[in-house]
Motif scaffolding. Structure first.
Motif, short mmCIF file in Angstrom:
data_model
loop_
_atom_site.label_atom_id
_atom_site.label_comp_id
_atom_site.label_asym_id
_atom_site.label_seq_id
_atom_site.Cartn_x
_atom_site.Cartn_y
_atom_site.Cartn_z
N MET A 210 18.68 -43.99 15.93
CA MET A 210 18.26 -42.61 16.13
C MET A 210 18.25 -41.80 14.84
N VAL A 211 18.69 -42.44 13.75
CA VAL A 211 18.80 -41.77 12.44
C VAL A 211 19.64 -40.52 12.57
N THR A 212 20.83 -40.70 13.12
CA THR A 212 21.77 -39.58 13.27
C THR A 212 23.17 -40.09 12.96
N ALA A 213 24.10 -39.17 12.76
CA ALA A 213 25.47 -39.56 12.46
C ALA A 213 26.14 -40.11 13.69
N PRO A 214 26.95 -41.18 13.55
CA PRO A 214 27.65 -41.74 14.71
C PRO A 214 28.61 -40.73 15.35
N PHE A 215 29.17 -39.85 14.54
CA PHE A 215 30.02 -38.80 15.09
C PHE A 215 30.10 -37.66 14.08
N ARG A 216 30.39 -36.48 14.58
CA ARG A 216 30.61 -35.31 13.73
C ARG A 216 32.01 -34.81 14.01
N ALA A 217 32.83 -34.78 12.99
CA ALA A 217 34.21 -34.34 13.16
C ALA A 217 34.31 -32.85 12.86
N ALA A 218 33.80 -32.05 13.77
CA ALA A 218 33.80 -30.60 13.56
C ALA A 218 33.72 -29.92 14.91
N THR A 219 33.43 -28.64 14.91
CA THR A 219 33.29 -27.88 16.13
C THR A 219 32.00 -27.09 16.05
N GLN A 220 31.61 -26.43 17.15
CA GLN A 220 30.41 -25.60 17.09
C GLN A 220 30.70 -24.21 16.53
N ALA A 221 31.95 -24.01 16.08
CA ALA A 221 32.27 -22.72 15.47
C ALA A 221 31.37 -22.45 14.26
N GLN A 222 30.98 -23.54 13.57
CA GLN A 222 30.16 -23.34 12.38
C GLN A 222 28.74 -22.86 12.70
N PHE A 223 28.34 -22.94 13.99
CA PHE A 223 27.00 -22.56 14.38
C PHE A 223 26.92 -21.21 15.07
N ILE A 224 28.06 -20.63 15.42
CA ILE A 224 28.07 -19.35 16.12
C ILE A 224 27.55 -18.26 15.19
N GLU A 225 26.75 -17.37 15.75
CA GLU A 225 26.13 -16.33 14.93
C GLU A 225 27.18 -15.40 14.35
N HIS A 226 27.09 -15.20 13.07
CA HIS A 226 27.92 -14.25 12.34
C HIS A 226 27.03 -13.57 11.31
N PRO A 227 27.46 -12.45 10.76
CA PRO A 227 26.69 -11.90 9.63
C PRO A 227 26.55 -12.94 8.53
N THR A 228 25.37 -13.06 7.97
CA THR A 228 25.11 -14.11 7.00
C THR A 228 25.94 -13.89 5.74
N PRO A 229 26.80 -14.84 5.38
CA PRO A 229 27.60 -14.68 4.16
C PRO A 229 26.78 -15.02 2.93
N ARG A 230 27.31 -14.68 1.77
CA ARG A 230 26.62 -15.08 0.54
C ARG A 230 26.76 -16.59 0.38
N ALA A 231 25.86 -17.19 -0.35
CA ALA A 231 25.86 -18.64 -0.51
C ALA A 231 27.19 -19.11 -1.05
N ASP A 232 27.68 -20.20 -0.49
CA ASP A 232 28.97 -20.74 -0.92
C ASP A 232 28.75 -21.63 -2.14
N ARG A 233 29.16 -21.14 -3.31
CA ARG A 233 28.92 -21.89 -4.54
C ARG A 233 29.81 -23.13 -4.63
N ASP A 234 30.81 -23.22 -3.74
CA ASP A 234 31.71 -24.37 -3.78
C ASP A 234 31.27 -25.50 -2.85
N ALA A 235 30.09 -25.37 -2.22
CA ALA A 235 29.69 -26.37 -1.24
C ALA A 235 29.59 -27.77 -1.86
N ASP A 236 29.01 -27.88 -3.05
CA ASP A 236 28.86 -29.18 -3.70
C ASP A 236 30.23 -29.80 -4.00
N ALA A 237 31.17 -28.97 -4.43
CA ALA A 237 32.50 -29.48 -4.73
C ALA A 237 33.17 -30.02 -3.48
#
Length: 349
Positions: A210-237
């Motif tokens: 299916m070309v998808t991840a076997p599992f995601r170890a997270a929650t849907q909290a990351q998808f809930i609508e919130h005011p858009t924050p500024r870009a996280d410059r630490d994402a790559d790290a």
């Protein structure tokens, strides 16, 4: 008495009876979502036995199997079995309820009755997305934990106050009743149900197809609508730290050591990690170690203390504790249930 006694015929391995396909019933009725029907069909409706996936028998059951059901987008669904298929002498192993377009739409009483009978018979029942409202109307979620799409979580709690709604989870199980969050979380739940019944390798084979991840170890909290924050410059790290941890699971990681690798303070690292993954660094790490131990138990002959060491648990006792809390089983029982036959694994012993 044995075949050597000459009283019983031997059965050549090539003629050994094939395993009974797992029987999956997809409940179909007006208003179901095409996406969820497609997810279930993709996971259980394709023959992937050449890739080591066990056989499935997926049936689309409905009150009237001779009448196609209209779906959104100009599609239609043709059932192939009546609801009575759930009550046949051959056992049904899993009943699935797809999401519905309108949580307030009428549900055929026979569908609700079929769900109640299945649950009473001890058959696991699972819903995707807003299918939780169907389970709630059948009374199957009273007093149980459940989840639905984050946008509908408050509505589910208001409509059915006896349900213990978990707004952040991707999917939830409570005494044989499964529910999932919205849309893509249905894929997570379906793969998890395969993993629970047949092991991590079977779920991974389907996920790869299916070309998808076997599992995601997270929650849907990351998808809930919130005011858009500024870009996280630490994402790559953070991504680099997660990749490093996965490549060195046997190392004794702590929040402090991972934070140092990312060039952050432990407090800042934990906050950014939670924001980007929906879970804490240590919970994420334990989940990855459990998954690594599952593969080692399935693919290798390593003794349990060595499995625990390679997966990063440090001791067999610690690994047993996490298997009990994450998988409701022990490493030894997991290996006995999902062990590949000798010589079948592509991993060198």
């Amino acid at each position: 008495m044995t075949a050597i006694d000459g009283l019983l015929p031997t059965v050549p391995p090539s003629q050994a009876p094939a395993p009974r396909p797992q029987r999956i019933a997809l409940l179909c009725f007006p208003g179901v979502r095409a996406f969820d029907v497609s997810v279930v069909t993709e996971v259980w409706g394709s023959d992937r036995t050449p890739r080591g996936v066990p056989p499935f028998e997926l049936r689309r059951t409905a009150t009237d199997p001779d009448t196609p059901l209209p779906l959104r987008g100009g599609l239609s669904l043709t059932p192939d079995r009546p609801l009575d298929w759930l009550d046949d002498l051959a056992p049904t192993d899993l009943v699935l309820v797809p999401g519905i377009e309108d949580p307030d739409a009428d549900i055929p009483p026979r569908v609700l009755d079929a769900l109640r009978r299945a649950h009473t018979a001890g058959i696991p029942v699972a819903s995707l997305c807003a299918g939780a409202f169907v389970l709630a109307r059948a009374g199957l979620l009273d007093g149980r934990r459940a989840v639905t799409h984050w946008h509908l979580a408050d509505t589910l709690a208001d409509r059915h106050p006896a349900v213990r709604v978990q707004p952040d989870a991707l999917f939830v199980e409570d005494t044989g009743v499964w529910t999932s969050a919205g849309t893509a979380a249905g894929i997570d739940l379906c793969l998890h149900l395969v993993r629970t019944a047949h092991g991590a390798e079977a779920a991974a084979a389907i996920a790869r197809a299916m070309v998808t991840a076997p599992f995601r170890a997270a929650t849907q909290a990351q998808f809930i609508e919130h005011p858009t924050p500024r870009a996280d410059r630490d994402a790559d790290a953070l991504a680099a730290v997660r990749a490093y941890a996965l490549a060195h699971l046997d190392a004794p990681h702590t929040v402090a050591t991972l934070a140092a690798r990312a060039g952050m303070s432990p407090r800042s690292f934990a906050r950014h990690f939670q924001a980007s993954t929906g879970t804490t660094p240590l919970h994420w790490l334990i989940t990855q170690r459990v998954a690594a131990a599952q593969k080692l138990l399935e693919r290798t002959d390593h003794p349990l203390p060595e499995v625990a060491r390679r997966a990063g648990f440090g001791s067999e006792v610690t690994m047993r504790q996490h298997f009990a809390s994450h998988l409701a089983t022990s490493p030894r029982d997991y290996r006995n249930a999902f062990r590949h036959p000798a010589g079948s694994s592509p991993i060198a012993r």
